[in-house]
Scaffold this motif. Structure first.
Motif: not given
Length: 311
Positions: A13, A15-16, A19-20, A44, A85-87, A197-198, A201
């Motif tokens: 993960e 990519a995210t 931010k999470v 990660t 995953d920033d969802t 997901r962005p 991801s």
């Protein structure tokens, strides 16, 4: 012991994850954020450590294995579990934690299906699968849970330390929900926004293989937690087959006084015998299941007392 522990199971993960971590630290600055890396190959763990999370490792692949280690290792009054995953937006985190710490709930479910999930989720069959699992679990276990498979949940210490993790993969969320319903734990659903997901991801959930595992888990827990209804249904099916086989034999006997279909008659008798044996097995296992619930309640009382002493 932490007041609030934010638990983030992660597999690739990168990519995210930064931010999470930043989002949940802004909303819950007093919380300790734990990232459990599950054999990621994209760095990660390094990104999470640089973002200020405490990084630990679980080398047995699968989300269930990660959560088992998290629940065993970490001591806290409240646990907030999210995906990396920033969802799941962080705006609901404070409310969910408050329902555990202030209102006494054992599990708070972040309900995606009552908000934006059906419009945001782009993967085929996922919407249908979520609805199917929700209807199965609620009908079998007598619940009214609106989102069974969400990865956004808050737990009390009592739930975390009394939950036996048996699943290895993504079916862990279904197992958690069924456990809470069967043991009559205090749970509540909170509608939360969901965003897809962005870009960059990638989901690790396989629609069909993981979906089959979830259905298999529901069947296994139906057998384990409600053996009398489970084996009662099996016994009824066997008895219906026995009667269907027996009816033409009895009809011929009534008309002619003969039993020309002796193999069919023997098969029907054995099928009826199997039906009775299956029902008796259900009765015995139902007694054991009730005894298990009594032992669970005693263990919960002991855990509650231990928690009070630590405070």
């Amino acid at each position: 012991m932490d007041k609030i522990a934010v638990l983030i199971p992660c597999y690739n993960e990168s990519a995210t994850i930064a931010k999470v971590i930043a989002d949940y630290r802004a909303v819950l600055p007093e919380a300790t954020i734990y990232v459990y890396d599950n054999n990621s190959s994209d760095g990660t763990d390094k990104i999470a450590r640089a973002a200020g999370a405490e990084v630990r490792y679980e080398h047995r692949q699968g989300k269930g294995n990660v959560i088992r280690s998290m629940f065993r290792d970490i001591e806290a009054d409240c646990y907030l579990m999210i995906d990396g995953d920033d969802t799941y937006p962080a705006e609901n985190a404070r409310d969910m934690v408050g329902k555990v710490l202030d209102d006494g709930y054992d599990m708070v479910i972040g309900d995606r299906l009552s908000s934006t999930y059906f419009t945001e989720n782009k993967r085929p069959f996922h919407n249908t699968g979520n609805v199917l699992v929700r209807k199965l679990v609620n009908s079998i276990f007598g619940g009214n849970v609106t989102d069974i498979m969400t990865g956004y949940r808050a737990f009390s210490r009592l739930f975390v330390k009394s939950f036996p993790v048996l699943s290895k993969g993504f079916e862990i969320e279904t197992e958690m929900t069924i456990h809470a319903l069967d043991k009559n734990l205090a749970l509540i659903s909170v509608p939360v926004d969901y965003r897809d997901r962005p870009e960059g991801s990638v989901s690790k959930l396989n629609t069909f293989s993981d979906g089959f595992k979830v259905l298999k888990t529901i069947g296994r827990l139906f057998k384990d937690y409600k053996p009398l209804p489970f084996f009662g249904i099996c016994a009824a099916v066997l008895m219906i087959i026995a009667l269907l086989l027996l009816w033409p034999v009895l009809n011929e006997y009534h008309q002619t006084g003969l039993v020309p279909r002796l193999p069919t008659f023997i098969a029907a008798c054995f099928m009826a015998l199997f039906s009775l044996q299956t029902f008796v097995c259900g009765l015995i296992l139902d007694t054991q299941s009730k005894k298990s619930r009594q032992n669970f309640e005693l263990q919960m009382t002991i855990l509650q007392g231990m928690g009070s002493d630590e405070k």
